[in-house]
Design an enzyme around this catalytic site. Structure first.
Site, PDB file in Angstrom:
ATOM      1  N   SER A   9       0.854  -1.183   0.000  1.00  0.00           N
ATOM      2  CA  SER A   9       0.000   0.000   0.000  1.00  0.00           C
ATOM      3  C   SER A   9       0.897   1.242   0.000  1.00  0.00           C
ATOM      4  O   SER A   9       1.981   1.225  -0.579  1.00  0.00           O
ATOM      5  CB  SER A   9      -0.952  -0.067   1.202  1.00  0.00           C
ATOM      6  OG  SER A   9      -1.804   1.040   1.220  1.00  0.00           O
ATOM      7  N   HIS A  10       0.456   2.298   0.659  1.00  0.00           N
ATOM      8  CA  HIS A  10       1.159   3.587   0.534  1.00  0.00           C
ATOM      9  C   HIS A  10       2.637   3.522   0.917  1.00  0.00           C
ATOM     10  O   HIS A  10       3.513   3.985   0.189  1.00  0.00           O
ATOM     11  CB  HIS A  10       0.468   4.630   1.403  1.00  0.00           C
ATOM     12  CG  HIS A  10      -0.917   4.938   0.950  1.00  0.00           C
ATOM     13  ND1 HIS A  10      -1.207   5.857  -0.017  1.00  0.00           N
ATOM     14  CD2 HIS A  10      -2.109   4.426   1.332  1.00  0.00           C
ATOM     15  CE1 HIS A  10      -2.510   5.922  -0.216  1.00  0.00           C
ATOM     16  NE2 HIS A  10      -3.083   5.060   0.585  1.00  0.00           N
ATOM     17  N   SER A  41      -7.061   2.293   0.115  1.00  0.00           N
ATOM     18  CA  SER A  41      -8.353   2.445   0.797  1.00  0.00           C
ATOM     19  C   SER A  41      -8.869   3.885   0.729  1.00  0.00           C
ATOM     20  O   SER A  41     -10.081   4.111   0.854  1.00  0.00           O
ATOM     21  CB  SER A  41      -8.220   2.018   2.263  1.00  0.00           C
ATOM     22  OG  SER A  41      -7.943   0.645   2.326  1.00  0.00           O
ATOM     23  N   CYS A  42      -7.974   4.829   0.540  1.00  0.00           N
ATOM     24  CA  CYS A  42      -8.376   6.241   0.430  1.00  0.00           C
ATOM     25  C   CYS A  42      -9.394   6.434  -0.694  1.00  0.00           C
ATOM     26  O   CYS A  42     -10.175   7.369  -0.662  1.00  0.00           O
ATOM     27  CB  CYS A  42      -7.176   7.133   0.129  1.00  0.00           C
ATOM     28  SG  CYS A  42      -5.794   6.834   1.192  1.00  0.00           S
ATOM     29  N   GLY A 112       1.339  -2.292   7.698  1.00  0.00           N
ATOM     30  CA  GLY A 112       0.070  -1.613   7.895  1.00  0.00           C
ATOM     31  C   GLY A 112      -0.737  -2.174   9.044  1.00  0.00           C
ATOM     32  O   GLY A 112      -0.192  -2.659  10.043  1.00  0.00           O
ATOM     33  N   ALA A 113      -2.045  -2.128   8.879  1.00  0.00           N
ATOM     34  CA  ALA A 113      -2.926  -2.469   9.986  1.00  0.00           C
ATOM     35  C   ALA A 113      -4.203  -3.091   9.449  1.00  0.00           C
ATOM     36  O   ALA A 113      -4.510  -2.973   8.267  1.00  0.00           O
ATOM     37  CB  ALA A 113      -3.263  -1.200  10.768  1.00  0.00           C
ATOM     38  N   ASP A 179     -21.121   6.393  18.149  1.00  0.00           N
ATOM     39  CA  ASP A 179     -19.737   6.579  18.614  1.00  0.00           C
ATOM     40  C   ASP A 179     -19.749   6.783  20.132  1.00  0.00           C
ATOM     41  O   ASP A 179     -20.690   7.350  20.683  1.00  0.00           O
ATOM     42  CB  ASP A 179     -19.096   7.790  17.929  1.00  0.00           C
ATOM     43  CG  ASP A 179     -17.577   7.735  17.993  1.00  0.00           C
ATOM     44  OD1 ASP A 179     -16.944   7.682  16.927  1.00  0.00           O
ATOM     45  OD2 ASP A 179     -17.010   7.726  19.121  1.00  0.00           O
ATOM     46  N   GLY A 244     -11.217   1.854  14.604  1.00  0.00           N
ATOM     47  CA  GLY A 244      -9.772   1.934  14.802  1.00  0.00           C
ATOM     48  C   GLY A 244      -9.077   0.758  14.150  1.00  0.00           C
ATOM     49  O   GLY A 244      -9.719  -0.066  13.492  1.00  0.00           O
ATOM     50  N   ALA A 299      -2.737   7.531  11.649  1.00  0.00           N
ATOM     51  CA  ALA A 299      -2.760   6.609  10.498  1.00  0.00           C
ATOM     52  C   ALA A 299      -3.235   7.347   9.253  1.00  0.00           C
ATOM     53  O   ALA A 299      -4.427   7.435   8.996  1.00  0.00           O
ATOM     54  CB  ALA A 299      -3.670   5.424  10.816  1.00  0.00           C
ATOM     55  N   ALA A 301      -2.224   8.158   4.953  1.00  0.00           N
ATOM     56  CA  ALA A 301      -1.400   7.825   3.802  1.00  0.00           C
ATOM     57  C   ALA A 301      -0.241   8.805   3.640  1.00  0.00           C
ATOM     58  O   ALA A 301       0.858   8.426   3.226  1.00  0.00           O
ATOM     59  CB  ALA A 301      -2.269   7.844   2.544  1.00  0.00           C
ATOM     60  N   ARG A 305       3.561   7.602   3.187  1.00  0.00           N
ATOM     61  CA  ARG A 305       4.364   7.895   1.998  1.00  0.00           C
ATOM     62  C   ARG A 305       5.625   8.676   2.371  1.00  0.00           C
ATOM     63  O   ARG A 305       6.716   8.406   1.868  1.00  0.00           O
ATOM     64  CB  ARG A 305       3.528   8.645   0.967  1.00  0.00           C
ATOM     65  CG  ARG A 305       2.468   7.733   0.371  1.00  0.00           C
ATOM     66  CD  ARG A 305       1.995   8.163  -0.968  1.00  0.00           C
ATOM     67  NE  ARG A 305       3.040   8.198  -1.963  1.00  0.00           N
ATOM     68  CZ  ARG A 305       2.814   8.337  -3.263  1.00  0.00           C
ATOM     69  NH1 ARG A 305       1.578   8.436  -3.706  1.00  0.00           N
ATOM     70  NH2 ARG A 305       3.801   8.382  -4.134  1.00  0.00           N
TER      71      ARG A 305
HETATM   72  P1  FAD Z   1      -1.718  -0.665   4.696  1.00  0.00           P
HETATM   73  O1  FAD Z   1      -2.512   0.244   3.835  1.00  0.00           O
HETATM   74  O2  FAD Z   1      -2.397  -1.304   5.855  1.00  0.00           O
HETATM   75  O3  FAD Z   1      -1.100  -1.776   3.763  1.00  0.00           O
HETATM   76  C1  FAD Z   1      -0.288  -2.795   4.266  1.00  0.00           C
HETATM   77  C2  FAD Z   1      -0.149  -3.871   3.200  1.00  0.00           C
HETATM   78  O4  FAD Z   1       0.808  -4.801   3.639  1.00  0.00           O
HETATM   79  C3  FAD Z   1      -1.447  -4.639   2.984  1.00  0.00           C
HETATM   80  O5  FAD Z   1      -1.739  -4.691   1.612  1.00  0.00           O
HETATM   81  C4  FAD Z   1      -1.157  -6.018   3.587  1.00  0.00           C
HETATM   82  O6  FAD Z   1      -1.835  -7.059   2.906  1.00  0.00           O
HETATM   83  C5  FAD Z   1       0.349  -6.130   3.388  1.00  0.00           C
HETATM   84  N1  FAD Z   1       1.013  -6.993   4.363  1.00  0.00           N
HETATM   85  C6  FAD Z   1       0.898  -6.928   5.712  1.00  0.00           C
HETATM   86  N2  FAD Z   1       1.675  -7.853   6.299  1.00  0.00           N
HETATM   87  C7  FAD Z   1       2.289  -8.541   5.310  1.00  0.00           C
HETATM   88  C8  FAD Z   1       3.215  -9.615   5.282  1.00  0.00           C
HETATM   89  N3  FAD Z   1       3.641 -10.195   6.410  1.00  0.00           N
HETATM   90  N4  FAD Z   1       3.643 -10.081   4.078  1.00  0.00           N
HETATM   91  C9  FAD Z   1       3.213  -9.487   2.915  1.00  0.00           C
HETATM   92  N5  FAD Z   1       2.335  -8.465   2.893  1.00  0.00           N
HETATM   93  C10 FAD Z   1       1.882  -7.996   4.060  1.00  0.00           C
HETATM   94  N6  FAD Z   1      -5.166   8.513   4.510  1.00  0.00           N
HETATM   95  C11 FAD Z   1      -4.987   9.753   3.983  1.00  0.00           C
HETATM   96  O7  FAD Z   1      -3.918  10.349   4.152  1.00  0.00           O
HETATM   97  N7  FAD Z   1      -5.971  10.351   3.256  1.00  0.00           N
HETATM   98  C12 FAD Z   1      -7.171   9.755   3.030  1.00  0.00           C
HETATM   99  O8  FAD Z   1      -8.043  10.314   2.342  1.00  0.00           O
HETATM  100  C13 FAD Z   1      -7.388   8.465   3.581  1.00  0.00           C
HETATM  101  N8  FAD Z   1      -8.564   7.832   3.391  1.00  0.00           N
HETATM  102  C14 FAD Z   1      -8.747   6.576   3.905  1.00  0.00           C
HETATM  103  C15 FAD Z   1      -9.972   5.947   3.719  1.00  0.00           C
HETATM  104  C16 FAD Z   1     -10.200   4.692   4.254  1.00  0.00           C
HETATM  105  C17 FAD Z   1     -11.530   4.029   4.037  1.00  0.00           C
HETATM  106  C18 FAD Z   1      -9.166   4.036   4.989  1.00  0.00           C
HETATM  107  C19 FAD Z   1      -9.384   2.660   5.549  1.00  0.00           C
HETATM  108  C20 FAD Z   1      -7.941   4.652   5.186  1.00  0.00           C
HETATM  109  C21 FAD Z   1      -7.723   5.930   4.645  1.00  0.00           C
HETATM  110  N9  FAD Z   1      -6.505   6.595   4.841  1.00  0.00           N
HETATM  111  C22 FAD Z   1      -6.320   7.869   4.327  1.00  0.00           C
HETATM  112  C23 FAD Z   1      -5.424   5.968   5.635  1.00  0.00           C
HETATM  113  C24 FAD Z   1      -4.465   5.234   4.724  1.00  0.00           C
HETATM  114  O9  FAD Z   1      -5.165   4.358   3.881  1.00  0.00           O
HETATM  115  C25 FAD Z   1      -3.450   4.465   5.558  1.00  0.00           C
HETATM  116  O10 FAD Z   1      -2.797   5.375   6.411  1.00  0.00           O
HETATM  117  C26 FAD Z   1      -2.435   3.777   4.664  1.00  0.00           C
HETATM  118  O11 FAD Z   1      -3.069   2.798   3.883  1.00  0.00           O
HETATM  119  C27 FAD Z   1      -1.307   3.126   5.454  1.00  0.00           C
HETATM  120  O12 FAD Z   1      -0.455   2.504   4.551  1.00  0.00           O
HETATM  121  P2  FAD Z   1       0.492   1.313   5.016  1.00  0.00           P
HETATM  122  O13 FAD Z   1       1.423   1.062   3.869  1.00  0.00           O
HETATM  123  O14 FAD Z   1       1.058   1.611   6.343  1.00  0.00           O
HETATM  124  O15 FAD Z   1      -0.450   0.062   5.302  1.00  0.00           O
END
Ligand code: FAD
Length: 452
Positions: A9-10, A41-42, A112-113, A179, A244, A299, A301, A305
């Site tokens: 992801s991001h 997910s954004c 991620g989470a 909530d 959360g 949390a 994006a 990034r």
């Molecule tokens: P994640 O997005 O959680 O991705 C982690 C990835 O790692 C997943 O695909 C998972 O399958 C993979 N993974 C995990 N463990 C393993 C492993 N052991 N081996 C291989 N792969 C693995 N943020 C903003 O700034 N602006 C927004 O408008 C915004 N809108 C959002 C809307 C929604 C509905 C949601 C749910 C979130 C939103 N966010 C937004 C928050 C943003 O999506 C998260 O902060 C961001 O996705 C975090 O990225 P990440 O890479 O940490 O983890």
């Protein structure tokens, strides 16, 4: 140099891009345990509302595109453990039922989470959903057009819960948002502004049920039919839990320093407690700028990034530090657009900070510009330290898009500006865009008057 990046992801995406840019000859292996690379997910709300038609478009990168750039991409492939001493990871290829070990020189983790579940009776009933990731996006989309779904209860009135509520209200469903906190979006805006948005939501058939804890879910035929809180019972054909997240870090517990909530401890270079292992994104904490570096779970994006880029640089030997952040975010709620950053009156006690705030209202453009030409009321609330006049946060709301002011305030927080600085800062004026005094100037001037 061989760099392994976990998570697509991001955070993972940005780390891969940075290593590619800084060290094009590095061998990069990129692992994603899901079957889809780089879902964002954004973009879920835009997909649920039909603005984006194809769920597979909600991504940064495709495996083919990344392979063309020399990256080895593995989907449906999980990294299940790390041997930090041997610099190796254990790889489970779910698609082909195979396992192997891979060596790395540098390892960047962005696991991620996952959405938190509510530990209450009935939480295993059918039709209790979450809102994160492509699989949930597809399931939720099906429910927006399912005639059997009439009553939707969203648990959690943060920005994800409100995005879900709006998408289902636009799909013609009766939505209730529950909530524990006393207001909708309470972590993002203070009461003056959430009152406006709550009214707006109610006008679109979204019932706000704040200040209530979930006691249980009840159902028939294994499917949820009601949500029971400590104050009321709400009919529910579908429940969306957005209360959360939990970091995906269990598999790292014996390898890296984690905090009590399972968040990976990192330094300013995104380095973990183990040599040559970096971590970024929602599984890490960020340092909060208004309090000069309190570690906070924010949390976003944007943070993932930024951290991904810093981790990528450090991994290839370019020293870079992650700056403090203010948690800036924005959202639209039907006709309103809002954004906020830093500390609000509602979050000041959480950070143990003494604050004062000033709310000003103005029109977006000079009064002679008709409303139908893009003039509208703007609410702007500035939060500051009453002793030092240092700017600590701000919130803005309007039917116009005044959200960019919040990016300016984020910068003001980062460089520690005071009310005196902001009161007379040079901002442009042109009636097609704004007013001679920008609303940030006005708020700072009023705040100085309020302080006497
Ligand atoms: P994640 O997005 O959680 O991705 C982690 C990835 O790692 C997943 O695909 C998972 O399958 C993979 N993974 C995990 N463990 C393993 C492993 N052991 N081996 C291989 N792969 C693995 N943020 C903003 O700034 N602006 C927004 O408008 C915004 N809108 C959002 C809307 C929604 C509905 C949601 C749910 C979130 C939103 N966010 C937004 C928050 C943003 O999506 C998260 O902060 C961001 O996705 C975090 O990225 P990440 O890479 O940490 O983890």
């Amino acid at each position: 140099m061989k760099v392994i990046v976990v998570g697509s992801s991001h955070g993972g995406y940005e780390a891969v891009r940075e290593v590619l840019a800084d060290q094009p000859d590095a061998e990069i292996q990129w692992y994603e345990k899901g079957d889809f690379l780089s879902f964002l997910s954004c973009g879920m709300q835009l997909y649920l509302e039909g603005v984006v038609k194809n769920v597979n478009d909600v991504r940064y990168a495709t495996p083919a595109g990344m392979r063309a750039q020399g990256v080895s991409v593995f989907t449906e492939t999980e990294i299940s453990s790390v041997d930090a001493k041997k610099h190796s990871v254990h790889v489970i290829d779910h698609a082909h039922n195979k396992e192997r070990d891979e060596q790395y020189d540098k390892l960047i983790l962005s696991p991620g989470a996952t959405p938190a579940t509510l530990p209450v009776p009935g939480n295993d009933l059918k039709n209790i959903y979450a809102m994160r990731g492509r699989d949930w996006a597809i399931k939720l989309k099906q429910r927006t057009v399912d005639p059997d779904i009439q009553n939707v209860v969203v648990v959690g009135a943060g920005y994800i819960g409100i995005e879900a509520a709006e998408a289902f209200a636009k799909a013609g469903k009766h939505v209730t948002v529950v909530d524990m906190l006393p207001r909708m979006l309470a972590k993002y805006l203070d009461e003056e502004l959430t009152d406006i948005l709550t009214k707006e939501m109610e006008e679109h058939d979204i019932k706000a049920a704040p200040g209530q804890g979930i006691k249980s879910f009840s159902g028939q035929n294994d499917t949820v039919t009601e949500v029971v809180t400590d104050q009321a019972t709400y009919p529910a054909d579908l429940v969306i839990v957005a209360t959360g997240i939990k970091p995906n870090t269990k598999w790292l517990a014996n390898v890296l320093d984690l905090d009590d909530h399972g968040m990976i401890n990192v330094d300013d270079h995104q380095k973990t407690s183990a040599d040559d292992i970096y971590a970024v994104g929602d599984a890490t904490l960020v340092k909060f700028a208004p309090t000069d570096g309190t570690k906070s779970p924010i949390a976003l994006a944007t943070n993932a990034r930024r951290q991904g880029r810093i981790a990528g640089k450090n991994a290839v030997g370019i020293e870079a530090k992650t700056p403090f952040v203010s948690g800036s975010s924005a959202l639209s709620v039907f006709k309103y657009n809002f954004a906020s950053t830093g500390i609000k009156e509602g979050t000041a006690s959480q950070y143990g900070v003494k604050t004062k705030s000033t709310l000003v209202t103005d029109t977006f453009r000079p009064p002679f510009v008709p409303e139908e030409n893009g003039n509208a009321k703007v609410w702007f609330k500035l939060t500051y330290d009453p002793q030092t006049t240092r700017i600590l946060g701000a919130q803005v709301l309007s039917t116009q898009d005044a959200t960019q002011n919040i990016n300016t305030i984020s910068l003001a927080i980062q460089v520690k500006l005071t009310l005196e600085d902001l009161a007379y800062t040079d901002f442009f004026f042109q009636p097609g865009f704004d007013r001679p005094w920008n609303i940030m100037n006005l708020a700072a001037q009023q705040a100085l008057r309020d302080l006497g």
